[in-house]
Design an enzyme around this catalytic site. Structure first.
Site, mmCIF file in Angstrom:
data_model
loop_
_atom_site.group_PDB
_atom_site.id
_atom_site.type_symbol
_atom_site.label_atom_id
_atom_site.label_comp_id
_atom_site.label_asym_id
_atom_site.label_seq_id
_atom_site.Cartn_x
_atom_site.Cartn_y
_atom_site.Cartn_z
ATOM 1 N N SER A 76 -4.194 -0.351 -3.473
ATOM 2 C CA SER A 76 -2.860 -0.614 -4.027
ATOM 3 C C SER A 76 -2.647 0.196 -5.309
ATOM 4 O O SER A 76 -2.754 1.413 -5.291
ATOM 5 C CB SER A 76 -2.686 -2.124 -4.259
ATOM 6 O OG SER A 76 -1.343 -2.447 -4.540
ATOM 7 N N ASP A 105 2.570 -3.693 5.810
ATOM 8 C CA ASP A 105 2.486 -3.831 4.351
ATOM 9 C C ASP A 105 3.878 -3.798 3.732
ATOM 10 O O ASP A 105 4.599 -2.805 3.864
ATOM 11 C CB ASP A 105 1.635 -2.689 3.793
ATOM 12 C CG ASP A 105 1.262 -2.875 2.332
ATOM 13 O OD1 ASP A 105 1.900 -3.692 1.640
ATOM 14 O OD2 ASP A 105 0.323 -2.195 1.881
ATOM 15 N N HIS A 114 -0.947 -6.138 3.409
ATOM 16 C CA HIS A 114 -1.328 -5.294 2.283
ATOM 17 C C HIS A 114 -2.834 -5.221 2.049
ATOM 18 O O HIS A 114 -3.384 -4.133 1.898
ATOM 19 C CB HIS A 114 -0.630 -5.813 1.028
ATOM 20 C CG HIS A 114 -0.859 -4.988 -0.189
ATOM 21 N ND1 HIS A 114 -0.644 -3.621 -0.222
ATOM 22 C CD2 HIS A 114 -1.287 -5.324 -1.446
ATOM 23 C CE1 HIS A 114 -0.919 -3.157 -1.428
ATOM 24 N NE2 HIS A 114 -1.316 -4.167 -2.185
#
Length: 275
Positions: A106, A222, A252
């Protein structure tokens, strides 16, 4: 696997705390993990164990303003601070010249990518998990354009929030995330949001210089980090050893999805093959 905790002093005097997961016997290489926005390195113990079981020393720091590291919570307003702090950790924890790999998830994927572009001589391979390379599709273009300016003018103005429901399809993972006192559950301050979006804007023109072996994995479902960012890496990166895979339906946190064992195994096998 044996786990210990250490720390280094970061760019702005913050104490950057990191875990060191040691394998049985002499390490064959070093793997550093950069976690995502608002979370902490402790959420990657299962990933570290899988890697350490294959003989690697695994180092997982908490970014400044996150987890056990010092600094105002989510208070970084210069994205380069994250990169500099990571360099300090790698310089201490991975000082010998065994093969070195960096995994970033991320926002940690954006940090890892920036680090790989800034310090290509320090790594033998890069792994990106659901990297935050482009702004989310739900953000209006005007907000994206103004975010870096707003971040400098009013850095503590609360901006967007990350819905916990987008973390994983596993309700137990979501519940643990929501109950974790070291996870930031409020809105993202404008200063950090603007710094991240500013870094995103630099990636397209820099990706051609990414020539190291690179693996990118992104959940097709995601909603927290736009999969288009991984597709941009696929189109623009200069590496001859580049694998980009969009995993259909996964959310995610691909390391915390029901398919996590397969996903983590893919990453570990990729690292072993390049050591």
């Amino acid at each position: 696997m044996q786990t210990s905790t250490a720390s280094v002093t970061g760019r702005n005097g913050n104490t950057i705390v990191y875990d060191v997961h040691r394998p049985e016997g002499e390490p064959v290489g070093v793997v550093v993990v950069a976690h995502g926005l608002g979370e902490h390195g402790g959420r990657y113990h299962h990933v570290a164990r899988a890697i350490a079981d294959r003989g690697y020393l695994v180092v997982v720091p908490d970014h400044a303003g996150h987890g056990r590291s010092s600094g105002k919570r989510l208070g970084v307003t210069d994205f380069g601070d994250f990169v500099a702090d990571l360099h300090s950790v790698i310089g201490v924890a991975a000082s010998d010249r065994r093969p070195r790999f960096l995994i970033g998830h991320s926002m940690g994927g954006a940090i890892a990518l920036a680090y790989a572009l800034d310090h290509p001589d320090m790594l033998d391979g890069l792994v990106l998990s659901g990297p935050a390379i482009v702004p989310g599709a739900d953000l209006p273009p005007l907000m994206v354009k103004l975010a870096p300016i707003l971040g400098k003018v009013a850095p503590w103005l609360p901006a967007a929030a990350l819905p916990a429901s987008g973390v994983s399809r596993d309700p137990k993972v979501v519940a643990a995330y929501e109950a974790d006192p070291m996870v930031w559950h409020g809105k993202i301050p404008a200063g950090l949001g603007g710094a991240l979006i500013g870094a995103m804007g630099d990636f397209p023109k820099r990706l051609g210089s990414l020539t190291m072996p690179t693996l990118v994995l992104h959940g097709g479902g995601d909603v927290l980090a736009n999969p288009e960012g991984s597709r941009i890496v696929e189109r623009l990166a200069g590496s001859d050893d580049l694998t980009v895979t969009i995993l259909p339906g996964l959310y995610h946190e691909i390391f915390n999805e029901p398919e996590q064992d397969e996903v983590i195994g893919t990453v570990v096998d990729w690292i072993v093959a390049r050591s």
